[in-house]
Design a protein around this motif. Structure first.
Motif, mmCIF file in Angstrom:
data_model
loop_
_atom_site.group_PDB
_atom_site.id
_atom_site.type_symbol
_atom_site.label_atom_id
_atom_site.label_comp_id
_atom_site.label_asym_id
_atom_site.label_seq_id
_atom_site.Cartn_x
_atom_site.Cartn_y
_atom_site.Cartn_z
ATOM 1 N N PRO A 22 -5.558 16.202 15.145
ATOM 2 C CA PRO A 22 -5.140 15.104 14.931
ATOM 3 C C PRO A 22 -5.997 13.953 14.090
ATOM 4 O O PRO A 22 -5.668 13.167 13.282
ATOM 5 N N THR A 23 -7.285 14.147 14.368
ATOM 6 C CA THR A 23 -8.128 13.294 13.830
ATOM 7 C C THR A 23 -8.270 13.514 12.203
ATOM 8 O O THR A 23 -8.303 12.807 11.538
ATOM 9 N N MET A 24 -8.263 14.978 11.969
ATOM 10 C CA MET A 24 -8.406 15.256 10.508
ATOM 11 C C MET A 24 -7.008 14.823 9.866
ATOM 12 O O MET A 24 -6.940 14.378 8.723
ATOM 13 N N VAL A 25 -5.779 15.091 10.714
ATOM 14 C CA VAL A 25 -4.754 14.663 9.985
ATOM 15 C C VAL A 25 -4.499 13.328 9.465
ATOM 16 O O VAL A 25 -4.212 12.831 8.423
ATOM 17 N N GLU A 26 -5.131 12.467 10.791
ATOM 18 C CA GLU A 26 -5.255 10.906 10.291
ATOM 19 C C GLU A 26 -6.270 10.678 9.193
ATOM 20 O O GLU A 26 -5.992 9.800 8.329
ATOM 21 N N PHE A 29 -4.375 11.332 6.057
ATOM 22 C CA PHE A 29 -3.358 10.038 5.719
ATOM 23 C C PHE A 29 -4.247 8.797 5.254
ATOM 24 O O PHE A 29 -3.707 7.974 4.443
ATOM 25 N N TRP A 30 -5.308 8.396 5.777
ATOM 26 C CA TRP A 30 -5.983 7.386 5.287
ATOM 27 C C TRP A 30 -6.600 7.547 3.954
ATOM 28 O O TRP A 30 -6.487 6.813 3.160
ATOM 29 N N GLN A 31 -7.179 8.775 3.457
ATOM 30 C CA GLN A 31 -7.379 8.952 2.140
ATOM 31 C C GLN A 31 -6.131 8.916 1.340
ATOM 32 O O GLN A 31 -6.005 8.300 0.278
ATOM 33 N N PHE A 32 -5.064 9.427 1.866
ATOM 34 C CA PHE A 32 -3.770 9.274 0.978
ATOM 35 C C PHE A 32 -3.403 7.775 0.803
ATOM 36 O O PHE A 32 -2.957 7.375 -0.386
ATOM 37 N N HIS A 33 -3.374 7.188 1.686
ATOM 38 C CA HIS A 33 -3.165 5.433 1.728
ATOM 39 C C HIS A 33 -3.939 4.863 0.734
ATOM 40 O O HIS A 33 -3.699 4.074 -0.227
ATOM 41 N N ARG A 34 -5.363 5.245 0.739
ATOM 42 C CA ARG A 34 -6.139 4.645 -0.337
ATOM 43 C C ARG A 34 -5.887 5.201 -1.842
ATOM 44 O O ARG A 34 -5.975 4.387 -2.671
ATOM 45 N N ILE A 216 -7.735 7.312 -10.938
ATOM 46 C CA ILE A 216 -7.362 7.279 -9.485
ATOM 47 C C ILE A 216 -8.138 7.459 -8.657
ATOM 48 O O ILE A 216 -8.050 7.477 -7.359
ATOM 49 N N GLY A 217 -9.253 8.118 -9.049
ATOM 50 C CA GLY A 217 -10.452 8.356 -7.960
ATOM 51 C C GLY A 217 -10.213 9.634 -7.161
ATOM 52 O O GLY A 217 -8.989 10.462 -7.341
ATOM 53 N N PRO A 218 -11.088 10.225 -6.118
ATOM 54 C CA PRO A 218 -10.752 11.417 -5.555
ATOM 55 C C PRO A 218 -10.051 11.240 -4.182
ATOM 56 O O PRO A 218 -10.155 12.294 -3.356
ATOM 57 N N HIS A 219 -9.435 10.357 -3.932
ATOM 58 C CA HIS A 219 -8.956 10.118 -2.520
ATOM 59 C C HIS A 219 -7.698 11.444 -2.422
ATOM 60 O O HIS A 219 -7.753 11.583 -1.067
ATOM 61 N N MET A 220 -7.014 11.516 -3.306
ATOM 62 C CA MET A 220 -5.897 12.386 -2.948
ATOM 63 C C MET A 220 -6.503 13.827 -2.738
ATOM 64 O O MET A 220 -6.139 14.741 -1.767
ATOM 65 N N ALA A 221 -7.533 14.212 -3.438
ATOM 66 C CA ALA A 221 -8.230 15.560 -3.153
ATOM 67 C C ALA A 221 -8.775 15.594 -1.720
ATOM 68 O O ALA A 221 -8.730 16.628 -1.213
ATOM 69 N N TYR A 222 -9.593 14.462 -1.306
ATOM 70 C CA TYR A 222 -9.890 14.241 -0.192
ATOM 71 C C TYR A 222 -8.756 14.310 1.064
ATOM 72 O O TYR A 222 -9.121 15.051 2.038
ATOM 73 N N ALA A 223 -7.778 13.877 0.692
ATOM 74 C CA ALA A 223 -6.633 13.952 1.711
ATOM 75 C C ALA A 223 -6.144 15.503 1.798
ATOM 76 O O ALA A 223 -6.062 15.993 2.923
#
Length: 260
Positions: A22-26, A29-34, A216-223
């Motif tokens: 759940p920590t990794m999933v959260e 989602f944090w990176q996805f929201h960014r 758009i930065g790397p946030h989607m890739a990190y998610a």
């Protein structure tokens, strides 16, 4: 064969996995929201920069706090530069460079008498030392019409450090409130980051470039990476359990030699 799964060691491994997933999933989602916030910011900047200019004093007034959805909005103002109250802002980086110098901010007294607008005319190099006022190109004389980007007040809370007393006409913030208190003149809230001027500025400070609103930065890739890590945790548990079961399995007896 899998009786070892009931051991304390495997209970600890299972608990760790239950916490990791759940920590990794959260985190995903944090990176996805960014990512979503960055996309929304870019869209807002694009709309603001491409919109038709509106008169600065139809939006702002003394004490006005610029909202986020109007930051970068294209604005225009007509009046005369007030060079007597011009100042520089210390510790600013050259556009697309690494040199540290000053922003030149010159109030523009509006032709309709509504007050003054702080205009960030651009960047200049530092003087001979930190106490020397830099060489600043003069703004156009007479009435001018300037167009630029609406920016919010700078405050110590925005991460800019404000230290001690500075030399005359040198500041660390672009603040209409601060300038209004010092000069006793009405100054409209926010400031204008100059893009163009009519008539032109001639020999002018280095005009600041538009904000980058394409990346758009790397946030989607990190998610996606975090979600993949979460999916791999149970796979890793299965692989680890099968390997341990195979290692604990009793060895098959060797076949007896056949008499010839």
């Amino acid at each position: 064969m899998y009786r070892f799964l009931l051991s304390w060691r495997w209970a600890a491994i299972a608990l760790l996995a239950a916490l990791l997933i759940p920590t990794m999933v959260e985190l995903g989602f944090w990176q996805f929201h960014r990512h979503q916030a960055r996309v929304a910011r870019n869209e807002l900047i694009t709309q603001s920069l491409t919109a038709a200019p509106v008169a600065f004093d139809t939006v702002s007034k003394p004490g006005y706090a610029v909202p986020k959805d109007l930051t970068w909005r294209t604005m225009s103002a007509t009046g005369q530069y007030d060079t007597a109250h011009e100042f520089v802002v210390r510790g600013r980086t050259e556009p697309e460079g690494s040199s540290i110098g000053y922003f030149v901010v010159t109030p523009l007294r509006l032709a309709d008498g509504a007050g003054s607008v702080l205009v960030n005319r651009g960047w200049v190099e530092s003087g001979e030392d930190a106490t020397t006022y830099p060489a600043v190109p003069a703004p156009p004389a007479g009435q001018v019409t300037v167009t630029g980007r609406l920016r919010a007040e700078e405050t110590p809370g925005s991460g800019i450090k404000v230290r001690g007393k500075l030399p005359d006409r040198q500041f660390q913030l672009i603040s209409s409130t601060q300038q209004a208190e010092l000069t006793g003149l009405p100054v409209l809230g926010g400031y204008l980051e100059l893009a163009s001027s009519a008539p032109g500025q001639g020999d002018s400070p280095v005009v600041l470039s538009e904000p980058d609103h394409s990346s758009i930065g790397p946030h989607m890739a990190y998610a996606v990476q975090w979600w993949l890590f979460a999916a791999l945790v149970p796979v890793g548990l299965v692989v680890l359990a099968r390997r341990e079961a195979h290692e604990d399995a009793p060895a098959e007896p060797a076949p007896e030699p056949v008499a010839v």
